[in-house]
Design a protein around this motif. Structure first.
Motif, short mmCIF file in Angstrom:
data_model
loop_
_atom_site.label_atom_id
_atom_site.label_comp_id
_atom_site.label_asym_id
_atom_site.label_seq_id
_atom_site.Cartn_x
_atom_site.Cartn_y
_atom_site.Cartn_z
N ILE A 155 0.82 -1.21 0.00
CA ILE A 155 0.00 0.00 0.00
C ILE A 155 0.86 1.26 0.00
O ILE A 155 0.61 2.21 -0.75
CB ILE A 155 -0.90 0.00 1.27
CG1 ILE A 155 -1.89 -1.18 1.22
CG2 ILE A 155 -1.57 1.33 1.48
CD1 ILE A 155 -3.10 -0.94 0.38
N GLY A 210 -4.99 -5.49 10.40
CA GLY A 210 -4.17 -4.77 11.37
C GLY A 210 -2.91 -4.25 10.72
O GLY A 210 -2.91 -3.84 9.56
N SER A 211 -1.79 -4.27 11.47
CA SER A 211 -0.53 -3.76 10.93
C SER A 211 0.51 -4.86 11.02
O SER A 211 0.29 -5.91 11.62
CB SER A 211 -0.09 -2.52 11.69
OG SER A 211 -0.08 -2.78 13.09
N LEU A 244 5.91 -3.32 11.19
CA LEU A 244 6.89 -2.42 10.58
C LEU A 244 6.24 -1.08 10.25
O LEU A 244 6.71 -0.35 9.38
CB LEU A 244 7.47 -3.06 9.30
CG LEU A 244 8.26 -4.35 9.52
CD1 LEU A 244 8.60 -5.00 8.19
CD2 LEU A 244 9.53 -4.07 10.32
N GLY A 245 5.14 -0.77 10.92
CA GLY A 245 4.51 0.53 10.74
C GLY A 245 3.64 0.63 9.50
O GLY A 245 3.27 1.73 9.09
N ARG A 246 3.34 -0.52 8.91
CA ARG A 246 2.52 -0.52 7.69
C ARG A 246 1.22 -1.27 7.94
O ARG A 246 1.18 -2.20 8.75
CB ARG A 246 3.29 -1.20 6.54
CG ARG A 246 4.64 -0.58 6.26
CD ARG A 246 5.39 -1.35 5.20
NE ARG A 246 5.59 -2.73 5.58
CZ ARG A 246 6.60 -3.48 5.13
NH1 ARG A 246 7.50 -2.97 4.31
NH2 ARG A 246 6.71 -4.74 5.50
N LEU A 247 0.17 -0.88 7.20
CA LEU A 247 -1.07 -1.62 7.26
C LEU A 247 -0.88 -2.97 6.57
O LEU A 247 -0.26 -3.06 5.51
CB LEU A 247 -2.19 -0.83 6.57
CG LEU A 247 -2.60 0.47 7.26
CD1 LEU A 247 -3.61 1.23 6.41
CD2 LEU A 247 -3.19 0.20 8.64
N SER A 273 4.24 6.36 12.57
CA SER A 273 4.33 4.98 12.07
C SER A 273 3.20 4.20 12.74
O SER A 273 2.95 4.37 13.94
CB SER A 273 5.70 4.42 12.44
OG SER A 273 5.79 3.06 12.13
N VAL A 274 2.52 3.36 11.97
CA VAL A 274 1.43 2.58 12.56
C VAL A 274 2.00 1.62 13.61
O VAL A 274 2.93 0.86 13.33
CB VAL A 274 0.68 1.76 11.49
CG1 VAL A 274 -0.37 0.85 12.13
CG2 VAL A 274 0.03 2.69 10.46
#
Lengths: 425, 425
Positions: free
Chosen positions: A284, A358-359, A362-365, B211-212
């Motif tokens: 994404i 969720g995620s 690593l801070g990504r969706l 960051s997520v």
């Protein structure tokens, strides 16, 4: 009080003709009631509260206009007793008949020995209408023969050749924990609570016989399976499934989706189909930093209208001869070019759903497409398409992380029929 | 083409007065349009396509009639630059104003230097109406002071005393990877694609700044926050939230939900609230083998009607004096008895959602309640209730696996106001 024959609504002695009736008024025959292409995708299909017939020549949930929500579950059989498995499939069929009609899976509040018994329905859908629920069953290769070659249930010689594990593809990172399975049930509905309820109650009925291997929720359909439906958008923000096989083209369905009388395994599988599922993680964050031009060249369509590049409107023909500045308007490595029947030489019925799990730490969706496709033969369906996509420009932005294939028997017909009868009888 | 001021629907030059208008006709003032308690929970709230006002004394998404779908995200701030954080909060506010009004987050198709630029909206909600979207922001304790005591953004002396990590509770198994966070955004909508789109576009706007940390989808609301809403059922199959605080009782909201002018941190937090989130895994398979009598004694209400035990109808008063066979009709260790304001001495505004996150690798569905509660002070709100639940009969069937607390500032008021202005100015 017996709930036999009562809808969940009538179970509570209510008319059920109020809001639901008004809202479903525009949705004829189980279709989702959003019509002209190009109109806004107004309220999601949860406005379709009606029941979809459970019985028929083919299983519902394949060419049924795609409902908006998914709960897909794959299960492993944990018994060695064929009779137990058959008994469960019969109980599942009875419960599926009830739940798809908007009823509970079984009685809540039965009294045994002067005590309220364990409820035969878990209750969370008690007030909800049928919501277009379809339940579609499939049998995986491992039900017929284990990886070690053991003939678990005397089915080894009934396995059709096309029901085989899918080959490996470049770039994939398949996680076995969310792949495969002896059985699958695809629950689609216009209310997620109805789909979740159905899967849960089947799992509950299968206690001691099956164990959940993996399950996946999808929140938004990413294909139309009827020309009466507006085309939805996937998480790339593009309209998806414009040129999908549709319920209104029965000849193409016979050619590409339904197992025919002279196909392998036709003795039990004719009128059925094969389903392939692939969890496709979308990158994404990378996609979201690409320019609109890059995105459109990757897909081969415009983002807003969904028109084939070089054309104006979504349903304009995909024409690979159209040129812009001496180059093909639709790039030869675009997803549309490589996936299109003209170039792939085949067609599949896509029925996938978007997911966000969720995620990823690593801070990504953790998001993407739970791809579902039905076809007459996986080798000449998904596998052929996927092989043609080896140079797809979209590969930069996706990775397949799960894989499964199941043979889906024909529809349940009479009142005494049950899921798998043609295979086990 | 600038999208400024255009709804996502008008962006495509469409009237938008068709289906959506008809279906939303019954839903006055953003309420979900299902009225009388006891009526069937007809189509989920996705029939409410209208916009909920973004601005106001309080943030929307707290007492707003609970929409049916949730995407909750917690983020960590990864910059040390206070100005960057402020700039992001201002950009977030502008995008939130647009998206809650049914517009895109920014322009798709802007041309820069003769090239289509990177789109300012990811596109997957382009055809969808506002769908009741609310976006609610909160600030976690770690935004003010890190665990090591570092004053990251000069906010250490602005942290209100009640904004502190929650204490440990017996039986919980908190996973730090899905707990805590510097910031949170709760996105609620009647269409999950709209909620997911909003979170994704805020995350995208925050690239390099946040960051997520974790995110959670919820598919079905488990509480009503307005007396105009029918009470939904949770995954135990019971009606949930009958006696919740409601938008129609402003005195109770002032007492239990909104931070008052003489509360700690009121200089920036008055009119705001604190949100506590807890992921509560339900032991679905164990629950489903309990008898109806056991289930009802555990909850303290009947399963079908949702009536307090010893009473007949859902909204009959919870009366702990009613006896059956010389015993309290509502068992003293039932969830209703221990959680009820009469016995807990306090009240919280619950706004949770059901979740199914696939399966757990042990053949069970990974499902439960993503609990969300708003209160004036976590210590006298959630913590007090939870301490009173230490002997709750329901504890046998649940386990808390995540925990977070955030201070939610008051609403954004004028056109120049932004999320966090009272804290950062």
């Amino acid at each position: 009080m017996s709930a036999e024959g009562l809808s969940r609504r009538r179970f509570f002695g209510l008319a059920g003709a109020g809001t639901a009736g008004v809202i479903a008024a525009g949705a004829a025959g189980g279709a989702i009631g959003r019509a002209t292409a190009g109109e806004p995708l107004a309220p999601p299909a949860s406005t379709a509260t009606d029941a979809v017939p459970f019985t028929g020549e083919h299983q519902a949930g394949i060419v049924t206009p795609a409902q908006d929500r998914l709960h897909f579950v794959a299960l492993d059989v944990i018994t060695d007793d064929r009779a137990e498995l058959v008994e469960m499939l019969q109980a599942w069929t009875a419960a599926a008949r009830r739940m798809t009609a908007g009823q509970d899976a079984g009685e809540v509040g039965a009294v045994e020995g002067g005590q309220y018994a364990v409820p035969d329905d878990t209750g969370e859908a008690l007030d909800l209408p049928a919501s277009g629920l379809t339940l579609t069953i499939g049998f995986g290769p491992t039900l017929f023969t284990t990886a070690d070659g053991v003939d678990r249930f005397g089915l080894a010689d009934r396995r059709p050749g096309p029901l085989a594990e899918l080959p490996a593809f470049p770039g994939e990172a398949i996680d076995p924990a969310i792949s495969g399975g002896d059985l699958c049930v695809q629950a689609c509905a216009n209310d997620p609570q109805v789909a979740v309820h159905a899967v849960r109650n089947l799992v509950r009925l299968g206690a001691g016989v099956v164990s959940v291997r993996w399950s996946q929720l999808g929140f938004g359909r990413t294909s139309s399976t009827s020309s009466a439906q507006a085309t939805p958008r996937n998480l790339f923000g593009f309209k998806d499934g414009t040129d999908n096989l549709k319920a209104e083209a029965p000849k193409a369905l016979d050619q590409f989706v339904w197992v025919a009388d002279d196909d392998p395994g036709a003795d039990w599988l004719a009128g059925g189909s094969y389903v392939v599922t692939r969890k496709i993680r979308m990158r994404i964050e990378q996609w979201d930093t690409a320019t609109l031009a890059d995105q459109e060249q990757t897909i081969g369509r415009t983002k807003k209208a969904g028109a084939p590049l070089g054309q104006a409107a979504e349903f304009d023909p995909v024409d690979f001869a159209v040129q812009v500045d001496g180059q093909p308007a639709i790039p030869v490595r675009s997803h549309v070019a490589l996936a299109h029947p003209t170039n792939s030489g085949t067609a599949i019925l896509r029925r996938g759903y978007s997911f966000v799990d969720g995620s990823d730490g690593l801070g990504r969706l953790d998001a993407g497409l739970f791809f579902i496709a039905y076809q007459r033969d996986p080798e000449t369906g998904f596998v052929q398409v996927q092989r043609n996509l080896r140079t797809d420009a979209m590969n930069e932005y996706v990775q397949h992380t799960s894989s499964a294939v199941f043979a889906c028997p024909p529809g349940v017909t009479g009142p005494d029929d049950w899921w798998g009868r043609t295979l086990f009888s």
